[in-house]
Design a protein around this motif. Sequence first.
Motif, PDB file in Angstrom:
ATOM      1  N   UNK A 140      -1.715   3.657  -7.949  1.00 25.35           N
ATOM      2  CA  UNK A 140      -0.598   2.737  -7.727  1.00 25.35           C
ATOM      3  C   UNK A 140      -0.692   1.597  -8.729  1.00 25.35           C
ATOM      4  N   UNK A 141       0.418   1.307  -9.369  1.00 19.92           N
ATOM      5  CA  UNK A 141       0.484   0.203 -10.326  1.00 19.92           C
ATOM      6  C   UNK A 141       0.866  -1.086  -9.605  1.00 19.92           C
ATOM      7  N   UNK A 142       0.081  -2.132  -9.811  1.00 13.97           N
ATOM      8  CA  UNK A 142       0.394  -3.448  -9.286  1.00 13.97           C
ATOM      9  C   UNK A 142       0.115  -3.610  -7.806  1.00 13.97           C
ATOM     10  N   UNK A 164      -2.623  -4.161 -12.877  1.00 15.95           N
ATOM     11  CA  UNK A 164      -3.712  -3.634 -12.097  1.00 15.95           C
ATOM     12  C   UNK A 164      -3.332  -2.250 -11.567  1.00 15.95           C
ATOM     13  N   UNK A 165      -4.240  -1.324 -11.679  1.00 10.22           N
ATOM     14  CA  UNK A 165      -4.056   0.009 -11.116  1.00 10.22           C
ATOM     15  C   UNK A 165      -5.037   0.177  -9.967  1.00 10.22           C
ATOM     16  N   UNK A 166      -4.506   0.607  -8.831  1.00 12.24           N
ATOM     17  CA  UNK A 166      -5.344   0.879  -7.661  1.00 12.24           C
ATOM     18  C   UNK A 166      -5.370   2.378  -7.458  1.00 12.24           C
ATOM     19  N   UNK A 167      -6.518   2.902  -6.992  1.00 14.85           N
ATOM     20  CA  UNK A 167      -6.654   4.336  -6.740  1.00 14.85           C
ATOM     21  C   UNK A 167      -7.072   4.548  -5.295  1.00 14.85           C
ATOM     22  N   UNK A 168      -6.336   5.404  -4.623  1.00 15.88           N
ATOM     23  CA  UNK A 168      -6.677   5.805  -3.259  1.00 15.88           C
ATOM     24  C   UNK A 168      -6.937   7.309  -3.281  1.00 15.88           C
TER      25      UNK A 168
END
Length: 139
Positions: free
Chosen positions: A16-18, A1-5
């Motif tokens: 951010x990965x994971x 999962x990749x999160x984007x801020x």
Amino acid sequence: MTRRAHCQCGALAVEAEGEPDSVVACSCTACQERSGSVFGVGAYFQRERLRFSGEAREYVRVADSGKPFHTFFCPTCGTTLHWFSARDPSRVGIAVGAFGDSAFRKPDRTVFDDRRHAWVVFDNDIPGFTRGRDSERSR
């Protein structure tokens, strides 16, 4: 999962990965001043799991530990997006609100509870510490 801020204007971002290693709610005076709120909440990732984009300005202050604390913000909209401490520069905190995800997991711990506003209450299943994570437990 990749999160984007990202910041308010979108010019500064981090992917951010994971899952984060930890999520921390901090009531220290510096986090209150930095966030403009009664506490700050950061998701901490290992630096190698992050990709930064956009121009950031840096503000360095001396933390209660006596070590430099580096905060990065967008020069256009002023949003503080991420930070790290010289105590452990491999761990980077990202402002949880910048992910724009209301389902983001709750904090794993609270710190600087000795400066927490009396009306701020956290669940008893979230460990609290009077100062940093190595200090006396507050609950």
